[in-house]
Write an enzyme that holds these catalytic residues in place. Structure first.
Site, PDB file in Angstrom:
ATOM      1  N   HIS A 101       0.833  -1.211   0.000  1.00 42.00           N
ATOM      2  CA  HIS A 101       0.000   0.000   0.000  1.00 42.00           C
ATOM      3  C   HIS A 101       0.867   1.260   0.000  1.00 42.00           C
ATOM      4  O   HIS A 101       0.535   2.258   0.628  1.00 42.00           O
ATOM      5  CB  HIS A 101      -0.937   0.006   1.203  1.00 42.00           C
ATOM      6  CG  HIS A 101      -2.104  -0.926   1.043  1.00 42.00           C
ATOM      7  ND1 HIS A 101      -3.148  -0.643   0.198  1.00 42.00           N
ATOM      8  CD2 HIS A 101      -2.367  -2.127   1.595  1.00 42.00           C
ATOM      9  CE1 HIS A 101      -4.026  -1.636   0.255  1.00 42.00           C
ATOM     10  NE2 HIS A 101      -3.575  -2.552   1.087  1.00 42.00           N
ATOM     11  N   SER A 102       1.976   1.219  -0.736  1.00 38.69           N
ATOM     12  CA  SER A 102       2.934   2.323  -0.710  1.00 38.69           C
ATOM     13  C   SER A 102       2.422   3.557  -1.459  1.00 38.69           C
ATOM     14  O   SER A 102       2.021   3.472  -2.626  1.00 38.69           O
ATOM     15  CB  SER A 102       4.242   1.837  -1.333  1.00 38.69           C
ATOM     16  OG  SER A 102       5.030   2.921  -1.768  1.00 38.69           O
ATOM     17  N   ASN A 103       2.481   4.712  -0.790  1.00 40.31           N
ATOM     18  CA  ASN A 103       2.183   5.980  -1.457  1.00 40.31           C
ATOM     19  C   ASN A 103       3.235   6.290  -2.519  1.00 40.31           C
ATOM     20  O   ASN A 103       2.925   6.816  -3.589  1.00 40.31           O
ATOM     21  CB  ASN A 103       2.162   7.131  -0.443  1.00 40.31           C
ATOM     22  CG  ASN A 103       1.025   7.000   0.550  1.00 40.31           C
ATOM     23  OD1 ASN A 103      -0.103   6.688   0.170  1.00 40.31           O
ATOM     24  ND2 ASN A 103       1.313   7.250   1.822  1.00 40.31           N
TER      25      ASN A 103
ATOM     26  N   CYS B 199       4.997   4.194  -4.295  1.00 37.64           N
ATOM     27  CA  CYS B 199       4.754   3.377  -5.496  1.00 37.64           C
ATOM     28  C   CYS B 199       3.607   3.969  -6.324  1.00 37.64           C
ATOM     29  O   CYS B 199       3.686   4.027  -7.547  1.00 37.64           O
ATOM     30  CB  CYS B 199       4.427   1.935  -5.109  1.00 37.64           C
ATOM     31  SG  CYS B 199       5.883   0.982  -4.598  1.00 37.64           S
TER      32      CYS B 199
ATOM     33  N   HIS C 142      -2.338   1.240  -7.604  1.00 38.92           N
ATOM     34  CA  HIS C 142      -1.161   0.744  -8.334  1.00 38.92           C
ATOM     35  C   HIS C 142      -1.617   0.052  -9.621  1.00 38.92           C
ATOM     36  O   HIS C 142      -1.010   0.216 -10.685  1.00 38.92           O
ATOM     37  CB  HIS C 142      -0.378  -0.271  -7.494  1.00 38.92           C
ATOM     38  CG  HIS C 142       0.232   0.298  -6.241  1.00 38.92           C
ATOM     39  ND1 HIS C 142       0.663  -0.510  -5.203  1.00 38.92           N
ATOM     40  CD2 HIS C 142       0.463   1.574  -5.845  1.00 38.92           C
ATOM     41  CE1 HIS C 142       1.154   0.262  -4.231  1.00 38.92           C
ATOM     42  NE2 HIS C 142       1.037   1.519  -4.606  1.00 38.92           N
TER      43      HIS C 142
END
Ligand SMILES: *Cc1c(COP(=O)(O)O)cnc(C)c1O
Length: 373
Positions: free
Chosen positions: A106-108, A110, A143
Site C-alpha cells: 500500500h505504498s504511497n 509506489c 497501483h
C-alpha cells in the site's frame, strides 16, 4: 504566481515577491537548483490554509495553518510528487523507457511513481513486499489502475534482488529502466522540498516570527529538503519531524546526510568555469551553505514518541488528531503518517511548547488512500 517550468522562469517560483528578492539576493545555490533540471509533475504552489477553528477548539493562542501538500495533484498527490520532480529530472530520464521502484503493498511512493510513469509515457514496475489483504482497495487498487506491473515478493529484504532482476529483464527486451530509490528519498529528491520552503516563506506573514513546521517523517527525504530550504533562505523556522516508524536518531542521521549531499549538488557547478567563476569562489559559497545546513540540521527536533506500536498501527492520540482536524478544520488526515504527526503538534500546543502568538504550520504530506484499504 507563475506555474511554468522553473528552468524557464525561476523568478516566479523562487522570488515571488520583491521582499524575497531583496533578502536573498542572487543566491548561487538557487541558480544551481535551476540548472540541475526538474520535470514538472506537481500543481504548485500548494495552498497554506488557516485553521482558526482548530486553534479555537484547542484553546491555544497560537495560530495553526496547514500546508496542503496532499494537494500536489499527481496520482492523488502527497509529498512524493515534489521529490520525484528532481529524481525524475530531464538528465535522469534520457533514453529511459521504464521506471522501477519498490515499497509495501500500500505504498504511497509506489502509487505516485506509477502515476509519474503514466504521465510521462513510460512503463512502470513496482516491486511490493507482502500481499495486500484486498488488491481492490487503497493504494493496491491504485497501483493497478495506474497500469503498473506488480512484482510481489514475500519479504522486504527480497526487494533489492527483485529490482535488479526487473531492470535486467527490461534491458534484455531492449528497454532502459531507471530504478527509483524507495521513497525517492535521495539527495536529488530532497531538492523538491526547497520549493516548499520558498512557498511557505512567502505564504506566512512576513513581519511575524518564523513559524514552527511539523512534518511526518520516515525515509527522511522530505525533512532533508526542508533543512536545505531553510539553510538556503536563512529562514529560522523551527522544524519538527515526527517519525511514522524509524527511531528518531536514524531519521536525524539520514536527513542530515541527505541535506548535506543535496547542498553539495548545488555546490558542484560544471558550467561555472566557462563563466569565469573560480574554484575558490565556488568552494567559499559551498562552505557557507554547508555550514548553514549543518546548523539547521542540528536544530531540528525529531521525535519517535508518537509511533505507538509501530508503522501503520493506530494510536489513540492519532485517532483523536484525525477527528479534530476533520471536525474542526475540514482537513482529512491519513492514519499511517499525518495522524501521528498531527498528534505531536496537538501535544506541543497543549503543553505550551508552542506558545500563544506562535505560528504552527502543519505540512500535510498526503496518504489518503490508506483510509480506504
Ligand atoms: C512517504 C510519506 C511520508 C514520509 O516522508 P519521507 O520523505 O519518507 O520522510 C510522510 N507522509 C506520507 C503520507 C508519506 O507517504
Amino acid at each position: 504566481m507563475g506555474s511554468g517550468p522553473l528552468v524557464e522562469s525561476p523568478s516566479h517560483l523562487i522570488f515571488p515577491r520583491m521582499r524575497v528578492l531583496r533578502s536573498t539576493g542572487s543566491d548561487p545555490a538557487l541558480g544551481r537548483l535551476e540548472a540541475i533540471g526538474r520535470t514538472r509533475l506537481a500543481t504548485l504552489p500548494t495552498p497554506l490554509l488557516a485553521a482558526p477553528g482548530l486553534a479555537g477548539h484547542l484553546g491555544t493562542g497560537a495560530r495553526i495553518s496547514i500546508k496542503a501538500d496532499d494537494c500536489t495533484g499527481l496520482g492523488l498527490g502527497g509529498n512524493k510528487v515534489r521529490k520525484l520532480e528532481y529524481e525524475l529530472g530531464p538528465p535522469r530520464l534520457q533514453g529511459v523507457t521504464h521506471l522501477v521502484t519498490a515499497g509495501g503493498a500500500h505504498s504511497n511512493h509506489c502509487r505516485v511513481t506509477a502515476a509519474a510513469a503514466a504521465r510521462l509515457g513510460l512503463k512502470c514496475s513496482l516491486v511490493v513486499n507482502g500481499e495486500p489483504e484486498d488488491p481492490e482497495r487503497g493504494n493496491a487498487l491504485l497501483h493497478r489502475l495506474l497500469g503498473a506491473r506488480i512484482v510481489t515478493v514475500a519479504k522486504r529484504e527480497e526487494r533489492g534482488n527483485a529490482i535488479g532482476h526487473e531492470v535486467r529483464r527490461i534491458g534484455a527486451a531492449g528497454g532502459k529502466a531507471l530504478a527509483v530509490p524507495v521513497g525517492a528519498s535521495t539527495e536529488r529528491g530532497a531538492l523538491g522540498y526547497v520549493h516548499a520552503v520558498a512557498e511557505m516563506r512567502n505564504q506566512v506573514r512576513p513581519e511575524g516570527e518564523p513559524p514552527w513546521i511539523f512534518t511526518s517523517s520516515s525515509s527522511g527525504g522530505t525533512l532533508a529538503g526542508l533543512i536545505l530550504g531553510c539553510a538556503i533562505f536563512d529562514w529560522r523556522a523551527r522544524l519538527v519531524a515526527v517519525s511514522a516508524d524509524e527511531p528518531a536518531a536514524w531519521i536525524r542521521g539520514i536527513a542530515s546526510f541527505l541535506s548535506m549531499g543535496a547542498a553539495r549538488l548545488l555546490e558542484a557547478d560544471p558550467g561555472s568555469a566557462s563563466r569565469g567563476v573560480t574554484g575558490d569562489d565556488i568552494s567559499a559559497q559551498g562552505n557557507r551553505l554547508l555550514n548553514r545546513v549543518r546548523r539547521v540540521a542540528e536544530d531540528v527536533l525529531v521525535t519517535d514518541d508518537f509511533v505507538g506500536d509501530g508503522y501503520g498501527v493506530a494510536t489513540p492520540e492519532g485517532d483523536e488528531a484525525m477527528r479534530l482536524f476533520g471536525a474542526r478544520a475540514g482537513v482529512i488526515l491519513d492514519p499511517v503518517y499525518t495522524a501521528k504527526a498531527a498528534a505531536a503538534l496537538i501535544a506541543r500546543l497543549r503543553d505550551g511548547t508552542i506558545a500563544a502568538g506562535n505560528h504552527a504550520v502543519f505540512l500535510h504530506t498526503g496518504g489518503h488512500p490508506a483510509l480506504f484499504r
